[in-house]
Design a protein around this motif. Structure first.
Motif, short mmCIF file in Angstrom:
data_model
loop_
_atom_site.label_atom_id
_atom_site.label_comp_id
_atom_site.label_asym_id
_atom_site.label_seq_id
_atom_site.Cartn_x
_atom_site.Cartn_y
_atom_site.Cartn_z
N LYS A 194 -1.14 3.98 -2.20
CA LYS A 194 0.02 4.88 -2.27
C LYS A 194 0.96 4.45 -3.40
O LYS A 194 1.42 5.28 -4.19
N ASP B 78 -4.70 2.41 2.29
CA ASP B 78 -3.95 1.17 2.08
C ASP B 78 -2.67 1.46 1.30
O ASP B 78 -2.65 2.31 0.40
N LEU B 79 -1.62 0.71 1.62
CA LEU B 79 -0.32 0.91 0.99
C LEU B 79 -0.39 0.72 -0.52
O LEU B 79 0.29 1.40 -1.29
N ASN C 140 -1.46 1.86 5.00
CA ASN C 140 -0.78 3.13 4.73
C ASN C 140 -0.90 4.10 5.91
O ASN C 140 -0.43 5.23 5.83
N GLU D 220 5.13 -0.58 6.99
CA GLU D 220 6.48 -0.09 6.70
C GLU D 220 7.31 0.09 7.97
O GLU D 220 8.53 0.07 7.92
#
Length: 369
Positions: free
Chosen positions: A218, A214-215, A149, A176
């Motif tokens: 999120k 960390d994604l 993230n 991303e």
């Protein structure tokens, strides 16, 4: 402490592997390197000679020193067997042994070798792991991203794999900023289902514990917020406890503070994962908070630690071994040149009921009878 010539070797090698120095490109002159590193010509020549022996550089008399890719043939020529690199944040903890077992099982069928590295969710260790994979010349790569993230300073290494047409896929999360194939749990849906499970049992004051570097953290926060919104429940910032890889070291102490400050106005918590959920259970025992009578808890990932805990945790499924198997299968198909491969997959979670959630609705209805 590193020797001076080793520092030069490491930095030039990093620039080659990350694509800063491209194959065929001339590197700075010996005198430039002397000036940059404040070393003798002998030290520079020692570093260049070792890099040349390892296949990273080649020298042309009277012309200069150039980047070579001979290091790849030095490693890849060892055997006809394919080698797949696997980089995970952790190896022996939590859900990672199951993911690796799934990868290994699929690779073994094809007689592929596995080269394993872990990062401890640290970008510097990720850099070293990526350099090792590039140096070895792996035929494919399966990666669980590090601090997914946050901005990742190692993007150039992933682009090097792309340029060399080495297939790679990410599991559990992805960066991303990169267009990259990935196989992940639907983390939004996981927290959404967890929060809805509590809402369906009559809870309206629901907290969240989220890991925000960390994604997955999120997305799991997104699912929590989505469920509250659909139920017309107010999002309360004070009911959200966030932490990172570094602050996880103080999790026990910080959770005690969080519960002390919010327990009067909070009946349940959606936890980032089972590991955190069981730490909340531990803190509740230390503070003599009864579960689920005083506080309901939901974990996520259906990990082996949840299965072996001395309390039956309410949690959600995670594909683990299947994800590892599918990622390895994707790599094998790409190496075999197959075109019709699925580049994205979100596995759908399901609730696993335990004994850590109190049904407030049923209790209220019982009192009315």
């Amino acid at each position: 402490m590193k020797l001076k010539y080793q520092i030069i070797i490491d930095e030039i090698k990093s620039k080659i592997l990350s694509g800063d120095y491209r194959v065929g490109e001339q590197i700075p002159t010996e005198s430039s390197l002397q000036e940059k590193y404040q070393v003798s010509r002998h030290t520079v020549r020692k570093a260049i000679l070792e890099l040349a022996n390892d296949g990273y550089l080649r020298s042309e008399k009277g012309s200069g020193t150039y980047v070579s890719n001979q290091y790849q043939s030095k490693t890849s020529g060892k055997s006809n067997s394919k080698t797949i690199g696997v980089i995970t944040t952790y190896i022996s903890d939590y859900i990672f042994p199951s993911i690796i077992r799934g990868i290994e099982g699929r690779l073994n069928v094809e007689d592929y070798s596995l080269l394993l590295a872990s990062t401890n969710n640290d970008v510097e260790q990720e850099k070293k792991a990526l350099e090792m994979m590039l140096s070895f010349g792996v035929d494919g790569l399966i990666v669980e991203p590090t601090k997914s993230n946050l901005y990742n300073p190692n993007i150039a290494y992933y682009l090097s794999f792309k340029e060399q047409e080495v297939p790679f896929i990410m599991v559990n999360a992805y960066y991303e900023e990169l267009e990259v194939p990935f196989f992940c749990l639907d983390d939004v849906q996981s927290s959404y289902l967890a929060t809805n499970e509590l809402i369906s049992k009559g809870h309206t004051q629901i907290g969240l514990i989220a890991k925000m570097d960390d994604l997955q953290g999120k997305f799991r926060m997104k699912g929590y917020i989505k469920a509250l919104g659909e139920a017309k429940l107010r999002f309360q910032a004070e009911h959200v406890f966030s932490y990172t890889t570094e602050t996880k070291l103080d999790l026990n102490r910080n959770l005690k503070t969080f519960l002390d400050e919010n327990l009067e106005n909070m009946t349940a918590i959606v936890c980032y994962n089972d590991e955190v959920a069981l730490e909340v259970v531990n803190v509740c025992r230390q503070l003599t908070i009864s579960i689920p009578e005083k506080l309901s808890i939901i974990g996520q990932d259906n990990s082996y630690i949840a299965k072996n805990a001395n309390i039956k945790l309410t949690t959600l499924t995670h594909p683990q071994e299947q994800m590892g198997h599918d990622a390895a299968d994707w790599i094998i198909k790409k190496i075999q040149g197959k075109k019709d491969v699925q580049n994205e997959n979100y596995y759908q979670p399901q609730i696993i009921e335990g004994e850590t959630v109190k049904d407030l609705k049923a209790e209220a209805e019982g009192r009315l009878l």
